[in-house]
Enzyme design. Structure first.
Site, PDB file in Angstrom:
ATOM      1  N   LYS A 105       0.870  -1.188   0.000  1.00  0.00           N
ATOM      2  CA  LYS A 105       0.000   0.000   0.000  1.00  0.00           C
ATOM      3  C   LYS A 105       0.895   1.223   0.000  1.00  0.00           C
ATOM      4  CE  LYS A 105      -4.523   0.367   0.092  1.00  0.00           C
ATOM      5  NZ  LYS A 105      -5.427  -0.648  -0.446  1.00  0.00           N
ATOM      6  N   GLY A 217     -22.558   3.937   3.170  1.00  0.00           N
ATOM      7  CA  GLY A 217     -21.634   4.421   2.130  1.00  0.00           C
ATOM      8  C   GLY A 217     -22.310   4.266   0.784  1.00  0.00           C
ATOM      9  N   GLY A 219     -20.775   5.402  -2.255  1.00  0.00           N
ATOM     10  CA  GLY A 219     -19.782   5.759  -3.276  1.00  0.00           C
ATOM     11  C   GLY A 219     -19.632   4.650  -4.298  1.00  0.00           C
ATOM     12  N   ASN A 220     -18.407   4.508  -4.799  1.00  0.00           N
ATOM     13  CA  ASN A 220     -18.119   3.494  -5.813  1.00  0.00           C
ATOM     14  C   ASN A 220     -18.629   2.121  -5.363  1.00  0.00           C
ATOM     15  OD1 ASN A 220     -16.105   1.263  -6.740  1.00  0.00           O
ATOM     16  ND2 ASN A 220     -15.925   2.875  -8.266  1.00  0.00           N
ATOM     17  N   GLY A 222     -20.488   1.112  -2.263  1.00  0.00           N
ATOM     18  CA  GLY A 222     -21.846   1.009  -1.703  1.00  0.00           C
ATOM     19  C   GLY A 222     -22.911   1.335  -2.736  1.00  0.00           C
TER      20      GLY A 222
HETATM   21  P1  NAD Z   1     -15.974   6.384  -2.131  1.00  0.00           P
HETATM   22  O1  NAD Z   1     -15.147   7.539  -1.706  1.00  0.00           O
HETATM   23  O2  NAD Z   1     -16.393   6.252  -3.554  1.00  0.00           O
HETATM   24  O3  NAD Z   1     -17.315   6.313  -1.241  1.00  0.00           O
HETATM   25  C1  NAD Z   1     -17.301   6.368   0.152  1.00  0.00           C
HETATM   26  C2  NAD Z   1     -18.726   6.589   0.658  1.00  0.00           C
HETATM   27  O4  NAD Z   1     -18.711   6.514   2.086  1.00  0.00           O
HETATM   28  C3  NAD Z   1     -19.305   7.933   0.282  1.00  0.00           C
HETATM   29  O5  NAD Z   1     -20.685   7.821  -0.017  1.00  0.00           O
HETATM   30  C4  NAD Z   1     -19.124   8.755   1.565  1.00  0.00           C
HETATM   31  O6  NAD Z   1     -20.102   9.799   1.687  1.00  0.00           O
HETATM   32  C5  NAD Z   1     -19.354   7.681   2.612  1.00  0.00           C
HETATM   33  N1  NAD Z   1     -18.754   8.026   3.909  1.00  0.00           N
HETATM   34  C6  NAD Z   1     -17.561   8.620   4.145  1.00  0.00           C
HETATM   35  N2  NAD Z   1     -17.379   8.796   5.467  1.00  0.00           N
HETATM   36  C7  NAD Z   1     -18.489   8.296   6.068  1.00  0.00           C
HETATM   37  C8  NAD Z   1     -18.911   8.211   7.412  1.00  0.00           C
HETATM   38  N3  NAD Z   1     -18.145   8.691   8.404  1.00  0.00           N
HETATM   39  N4  NAD Z   1     -20.096   7.601   7.662  1.00  0.00           N
HETATM   40  C9  NAD Z   1     -20.853   7.128   6.664  1.00  0.00           C
HETATM   41  N5  NAD Z   1     -20.515   7.207   5.358  1.00  0.00           N
HETATM   42  C10 NAD Z   1     -19.351   7.798   5.080  1.00  0.00           C
HETATM   43  O7  NAD Z   1     -15.117   5.087  -1.652  1.00  0.00           O
HETATM   44  P2  NAD Z   1     -15.274   3.573  -2.164  1.00  0.00           P
HETATM   45  O8  NAD Z   1     -14.284   3.327  -3.251  1.00  0.00           O
HETATM   46  O9  NAD Z   1     -16.710   3.264  -2.350  1.00  0.00           O
HETATM   47  O10 NAD Z   1     -14.701   2.784  -0.873  1.00  0.00           O
HETATM   48  C11 NAD Z   1     -15.533   2.518   0.253  1.00  0.00           C
HETATM   49  C12 NAD Z   1     -14.830   1.499   1.147  1.00  0.00           C
HETATM   50  O11 NAD Z   1     -14.573   0.309   0.383  1.00  0.00           O
HETATM   51  C13 NAD Z   1     -13.463   1.928   1.703  1.00  0.00           C
HETATM   52  O12 NAD Z   1     -13.296   1.338   2.978  1.00  0.00           O
HETATM   53  C14 NAD Z   1     -12.479   1.290   0.737  1.00  0.00           C
HETATM   54  O13 NAD Z   1     -11.216   1.088   1.328  1.00  0.00           O
HETATM   55  C15 NAD Z   1     -13.194  -0.025   0.474  1.00  0.00           C
HETATM   56  N6  NAD Z   1     -12.768  -0.700  -0.759  1.00  0.00           N
HETATM   57  C16 NAD Z   1     -12.918  -0.100  -1.968  1.00  0.00           C
HETATM   58  C17 NAD Z   1     -12.554  -0.788  -3.117  1.00  0.00           C
HETATM   59  C18 NAD Z   1     -12.786  -0.189  -4.483  1.00  0.00           C
HETATM   60  O14 NAD Z   1     -12.616  -0.922  -5.478  1.00  0.00           O
HETATM   61  N7  NAD Z   1     -13.192   1.065  -4.589  1.00  0.00           N
HETATM   62  C19 NAD Z   1     -11.988  -2.071  -3.030  1.00  0.00           C
HETATM   63  C20 NAD Z   1     -11.843  -2.658  -1.772  1.00  0.00           C
HETATM   64  C21 NAD Z   1     -12.246  -1.959  -0.636  1.00  0.00           C
END
Ligand code: NAD
Length: 415
Positions: A105, A217, A219-220, A222
């Protein structure tokens, strides 16, 4: 970021699983720590003519099973402990899905919202120049993570290729499609989550079509999962972003929620498709399947006794503290751990590097079929381990992956 040290928590999870394996004390100690860490300073010319010095890290946790693999985060509160913990999780995540990769990382301490496009490009290129000697398709392959984008990957790959004077698209994954990215990468983690949910349904007898889902969540990951559940007639009753959460026992109108989120710069507040609740209430709402897909350490010993879900599918990294895990175990709540549940993203990153290596590109059907096959096999192996050893799925997933990495270390004559 909570006050809990994420790497200490990661080591606690390791210790719990490693104690059940027949590891020599030296091998156990070796696997508790990163193999290599790089710390560097990055002087960047800012738009106002001043020079600002940023700090960056790269942790190569373990490379016994193959080149190190892991994203680069840009975050104002980035620390070496967060990066270590995430590199640790990448190591076991790659091993649990049986990818021939190690774990890594990286991070830069910065607030990307305060940076212009030019400053971002300079920062991405400076990071690669600082670490280029340690990167490579056979050494260490970065990817996007929190606050880093396909565009940032494109600049990073370009800088690496400029330094070497050769084409090396596989040095970084999560690239835009036009320069060697893979189809299916953008919602790979959510699609992987769907495969895991289907397996939970098959093996644990949770009736998928009747289950009610709460997703933290939007984002991408959720939001992507909510969209896929909607396509599959799933019943999502609660959603949230950082600013607001909503509950509707008749089911949230997901296309409407996605439109609201996109139109309101990634905010959900003001959404009129449900009753407004807090993010804390979402975690304990009436549902069968709870999907934390936002940030770490949201499920703690404070709220774990009140969680009503039967199954928790961890699409976020590290959403559950060890204390909450114990509460869930006592209460018979099944937790499908992050290193298995959210492995879809790194699996398609691996497919991207494979496609780059032979310069031939797959269809989205190929990607999804292979992803499904790998995650299904991984889930079944973890579930079998959990049954055979009478342990929860997290411990089983760690046992499986630690045993694989330990075997590779043994064969190489390391520790
Ligand atoms: P993102 O930035 O696209 O979305 C994050 C979401 O979480 C947003 O809707 C944001 O408003 C919400 N959020 C942020 N802080 C918050 C809080 N305190 N309470 C509630 N909601 C909150 O990120 P993502 O890519 O969707 O990643 C989300 C999680 O999944 C992270 O833990 C990331 O490490 C993990 N993850 C992502 C991937 C990937 O391919 N993107 C792969 C493995 C793990």
């Amino acid at each position: 970021m909570s006050a809990l040290n994420p790497f200490t928590i990661a080591q606690q999870q390791f210790d719990e699983a490693a104690a059940r394996l027949d590891l020599t004390p030296a091998r156990r100690e070796f696997l508790r720590w990163p193999m290599r860490e790089y710390h560097f300073t990055l002087p960047i010319l800012m738009e106002n003519g001043s020079t600002r010095v940023f700090r960056g890290f790269r942790v190569q946790y373990n490379t016994a099973r193959g080149p190190a693999k892991g994203g680069i985060r840009w975050h104002a509160r980035e620390t070496i402990d967060t990066v270590r913990a995430l590199a640790f999780w990448m190591t076991w995540k790659c091993a649990v899905v049986d990818l021939p990769l190690g774990g890594a990382k990286g991070g830069i301490v910065c607030n990307p919202r305060e940076l212009s496009v030019n400053e971002k490009e300079r920062l991405a290129r400076a990071y690669v120049r600082a670490i280029a000697g340690e990167l490579g398709v056979h050494r260490d392959i970065p990817a996007p993570d929190v606050n880093t984008t396909p565009q940032i990957m494109a600049w990073s790959m370009d800088e690496y290729e400029a330094l070497l004077g050769e084409s090396h698209p596989g040095v970084i994954t999560g690239k835009p499609l036009a320069i060697g990215g893979s189809v299916g990468r953008e919602n790979a983690t959510s699609f992987g989550g769907m495969c895991i949910i289907r397996e939970v349904d098959n093996l644990l007898g949770v009736r998928f079509e009747r289950a009610r889902y709460a997703i933290q969540g939007f984002g991408n990951v959720g939001g992507g999962l909510a969209a896929l559940l909607h396509e599959a007639d799933g019943h999502v009753v609660a959603i949230s972003a950082e600013d607001a959460a909503y509950y509707n026992d008749r089911g949230i109108d997901i296309p409407k929620a996605i439109q609201h989120y996109e139109q309101n710069h990634h905010h959900l507040s003001g959404f009129d498709g449900g009753e407004e609740i807090t993010n804390e209430e979402l975690l304990t709402c009436d549902c069968e399947i709870l999907v934390p897909a936002a940030i770490e350490h949201v499920l703690t010993n404070r709220n774990a006794p009140n969680v009503q879900a039967k199954v928790i599918v961890e699409l976020a990294n590290g959403p559950t503290t060890p204390e909450a895990d114990r509460v869930f175990q006592e209460r018979g709540i099944v937790v499908i751990p992050d290193i298995l549940a959210n492995a879809g993203g790194v699996t398609v990153s691996y497919f991207e590097a494979v496609q780059n290596a032979y310069n031939y590109y797959w269809t989205v059907e190929n990607v999804r079929t292979e992803l499904d096959r790998r995650l299904t096999a991984a889930f079944q192996n973890v579930h079998r381990m959990s049954r055979e050893h009478g342990v929860d799925h997290r411990t089983a997933a760690y046992m499986l992956s630690i045993a694989r990495v330990a075997k590779a270390c043994e064969l190489r004559g390391w520790a």
